[in-house]
Design an enzyme around this catalytic site. Structure first.
Site, PDB file in Angstrom:
ATOM      1  N   ASN A 127       0.845  -1.219   0.000  1.00 13.23           N
ATOM      2  CA  ASN A 127       0.000   0.000   0.000  1.00 13.23           C
ATOM      3  C   ASN A 127       0.870   1.254   0.000  1.00 13.23           C
ATOM      4  OD1 ASN A 127      -2.947  -0.618   0.098  1.00 13.23           O
ATOM      5  ND2 ASN A 127      -2.277  -1.949   1.753  1.00 13.23           N
ATOM      6  N   HIS A 227      -8.492  -0.722   5.939  1.00 10.29           N
ATOM      7  CA  HIS A 227      -8.932  -1.980   6.552  1.00 10.29           C
ATOM      8  C   HIS A 227      -9.445  -2.900   5.438  1.00 10.29           C
ATOM      9  CE1 HIS A 227     -10.397  -4.485   9.825  1.00 10.29           C
ATOM     10  NE2 HIS A 227     -11.449  -4.727   9.061  1.00 10.29           N
TER      11      HIS A 227
HETATM   12  C1  GRF Z   1      -3.267  -4.986   3.918  1.00  7.36           C
HETATM   13  O1  GRF Z   1      -4.116  -6.051   3.618  1.00  7.36           O
HETATM   14  C2  GRF Z   1      -3.973  -4.108   4.888  1.00  7.36           C
HETATM   15  O2  GRF Z   1      -5.322  -3.961   4.673  1.00  7.36           O
HETATM   16  C3  GRF Z   1      -3.729  -4.873   6.130  1.00  7.36           C
HETATM   17  O3  GRF Z   1      -2.388  -5.279   6.033  1.00  7.36           O
HETATM   18  C4  GRF Z   1      -2.065  -5.427   4.699  1.00  7.36           C
HETATM   19  C5  GRF Z   1      -0.873  -4.583   4.453  1.00  7.36           C
HETATM   20  O4  GRF Z   1      -0.315  -4.840   3.256  1.00  7.36           O
HETATM   21  N1  GRF Z   1      -4.056  -4.104   7.297  1.00  7.36           N
HETATM   22  P1  GRF Z   1       0.962  -4.038   2.780  1.00  7.36           P
HETATM   23  O5  GRF Z   1       1.964  -4.031   3.940  1.00  7.36           O
HETATM   24  O6  GRF Z   1       0.531  -2.666   2.424  1.00  7.36           O
HETATM   25  O7  GRF Z   1       1.464  -4.827   1.604  1.00  7.36           O
END
Ligand code: GRF
Length: 316
Positions: A127, A227
């Site tokens: 993300n 989330h």
């Molecule tokens: C994502 O699924 C987010 O929703 C959850 O943890 C994951 C994080 O993924 N809380 P990244 O570290 O951004 O790849």
């Protein structure tokens, strides 16, 4: 019905959240304004009703009688917008709610500068990568990553930030202290770092520490979380990572998705900025569902942070 020069005419329908109507107004014979509603895919919650008024119209029969045409409500939202909504009713059909105007906020000199964000991470950072990619693509996303903070060592997320020349820092839990104390220490360190780097907002991008203490109030309405479910369903304590998707599959949900929301002092309870939906397929496993949702998260996180940037810049 006229509106003042510091108001922007919107005149678009809003969707009230069922069961969120203001019963205090209804008790006084007024229509209850929806205390939570969605406009342009964003949820707004009413914090104050500032003014109510009615517009009257003559009866079609030609008699001198007047009837109430529209009920107007000037409200303030939890995120600081001043909006005027009105209700219309046609015959026995259900009420329609319209966002009539939004008050323009006074322009600040910093309005044109991008919102500086500190991104908080605990893991892979896909993300975060999405936020970085949108920023370096030159798209008008309205933010600039000032700092990336991790609550553990050796995360791939921190590597991603370093690769792009973005400042990084750690907010590690002190050893051998109760969990609540460790959370508070991490939260206070995050607040110090956020102040030091002049962050306007914090973005939790897969950040696993539940924050507490002063940072929550100092950054009130300026903390974004993502989330991996359609809140308010499948949120709260214990609902993180694969637990969320397991619960969605166990409940036999037809769809799931992700939510980008503002953080308040509850767990996964703050106002929603953006949601994106995916179908749950019959042969889905936790992994296939998580992967489908993660793809949507990558879009939603950029959109959600941009929505906050737009709001803070007073553009809407
Ligand atoms: C994502 O699924 C987010 O929703 C959850 O943890 C994951 C994080 O993924 N809380 P990244 O570290 O951004 O790849």
């Amino acid at each position: 019905m006229s509106f003042s020069s510091n108001e922007q005419l919107i005149s678009e329908p809003v969707s009230p959240e069922e069961g969120s109507f203001d019963f205090a107004s209804m008790a006084q014979g007024m229509p209850g304004v929806p205390l939570s509603f969605t406009w342009r895919d964003t949820e707004y919650r009413v914090s104050k009703i500032l003014e109510t008024r009615k517009s009257l119209r003559s009866c079609h029969s030609g008699s001198n009688e007047k009837y109430v045409n529209k009920h107007f409500f000037k409200i303030e939202t939890e995120t600081g917008e001043i909006m005027t909504l009105y209700r219309t009713r046609s015959g026995s059909k259900k009420d329609n709610w319209t966002l009539y105007t939004i008050e323009n906020r006074p322009q600040q000199p910093s309005d044109t500068a991008p919102m500086r964000i500190a991104v908080l991470v605990s893991g892979g950072g896909s993300n975060l990568q999405s936020l970085i990619s949108a920023q370096v693509s030159g798209a008008q996303c309205g933010y600039e990553i000032a700092l990336v903070i991790a609550d553990r060592e050796d995360t791939h997320a921190i590597e991603r930030a370093k690769k792009h020349g973005i400042a990084t820092a750690l907010a590690l839990p002190p050893k051998d202290v109760p969990r609540a104390e460790a959370r508070l220490a991490i939260s206070d360190r995050v607040l110090d770092l956020a102040r030091e780097y002049g962050a306007d907002a914090l973005v939790f991008a897969g950040f696993l520490t539940i924050m507490s203490g002063k940072v929550i109030s100092e950054y009130s309405n300026r903390i974004v979380n993502i989330h991996p479910a359609l809140l308010p369903k499948f949120g709260g304590k214990g609902m993180w990572g694969h637990h969320v998707h397991e619960a969605v599959l166990a409940a036999g949900e037809a769809e799931s998705g992700c939510t980008v929301h503002l953080v308040d002092d509850g767990c996964d309870t703050g106002p929603i900025l953006i949601q994106r939906r995916v179908p749950v397929l019959v042969d889905d496993t936790v992994d296939t569902l998580a992967a489908r949702i993660l793809e949507e998260e990558h879009i939603a996180i950029v959109e959600g942070v941009s929505v906050l940037a737009t709001r803070l810049a007073g553009k809407i």
